[in-house]
Enzyme design. Structure first.
Site, short mmCIF file in Angstrom:
data_model
loop_
_atom_site.label_atom_id
_atom_site.label_comp_id
_atom_site.label_asym_id
_atom_site.label_seq_id
_atom_site.Cartn_x
_atom_site.Cartn_y
_atom_site.Cartn_z
N GLN A 54 0.75 -1.16 0.11
CA GLN A 54 -0.20 0.07 0.02
C GLN A 54 0.75 1.38 0.08
O GLN A 54 1.39 1.61 1.08
CB GLN A 54 -0.90 -0.04 1.10
CG GLN A 54 -1.80 1.19 1.07
CD GLN A 54 -3.18 1.14 2.14
OE1 GLN A 54 -3.01 -0.01 2.96
NE2 GLN A 54 -3.84 2.29 2.44
N PHE A 55 1.15 1.63 -1.14
CA PHE A 55 1.98 2.77 -1.11
C PHE A 55 1.41 4.04 -0.75
O PHE A 55 2.31 5.10 -0.30
CB PHE A 55 2.50 3.07 -2.88
CG PHE A 55 1.52 3.91 -3.53
CD1 PHE A 55 1.54 5.36 -3.57
CD2 PHE A 55 0.39 3.20 -4.36
CE1 PHE A 55 0.74 5.81 -4.50
CE2 PHE A 55 -0.68 3.95 -4.76
CZ PHE A 55 -0.33 5.16 -4.91
N THR A 56 0.24 4.11 -0.46
CA THR A 56 -0.28 5.33 0.20
C THR A 56 -0.10 5.55 1.52
O THR A 56 -0.36 6.81 2.32
CB THR A 56 -1.96 5.25 -0.20
OG1 THR A 56 -2.47 4.23 0.66
CG2 THR A 56 -2.37 5.18 -1.44
#
Length: 147
Positions: free
Chosen positions: A78-80
């Site tokens: 989850q890059f966010t």
């Protein structure tokens, strides 16, 4: 590298409506990789997650790890998690500190492999895919950790 770790009764991740990973009791681990992260960060984060004592002992105290309770882990990229918002004039998050796919994917995989090497059964999502996550948070217990 940052992780959001949730104690779950169950969790599953789907891509295009098809389940690609699911677990029973254990941990749902969302992993974000920053541009400056390294293999050492991945190994350190996995070790912290494997030993994180957020399961209750017989006295009801947080004293047991996922290893102690024979739990599983569902690990999802989850890059966010690396988004910044402090110096923004608007409301759009800044993802400039997130690692590129070429760097992030091997480090995400390194976290998964290090958890497996520690003895944690691991299921995963599909890196870079649009995923739907369904989980039952137990507690609720949610911990944010940095490598």
């Amino acid at each position: 590298m940052r992780a959001v770790v949730q104690r779950v009764s169950r969790a599953r991740v789907a891509v295009a409506g098809e389940t690609v990973g699911s677990i029973g009791a254990g941990l749902c681990v969302l992993v974000g990789v920053a541009a400056e992260d390294s293999n050492e960060d991945a190994e350190r984060l996995a070790a912290k997650v494997a030993r994180l004592r957020i399961f209750e002992n017989d006295a009801g105290k947080f004293d047991l790890s996922v290893l102690d309770v024979d739990g599983e882990a569902l690990v999802v990229s989850q890059f966010t998690l690396i988004a910044g918002s402090k110096r923004q004039r608007g409301t759009r998050p800044d993802f400039s500190k997130a690692a590129s796919r070429e760097k992030a994917e091997p480090l995400y995989e390194a976290v998964c492999e290090a958890l497996r090497a520690a003895g944690v059964p691991v299921q995963t999502g599909i890196f870079g895919a649009r995923m739907q996550l369904d989980l039952l948070n137990d507690g609720p217990v949610t911990i944010v950790m940095d490598a």
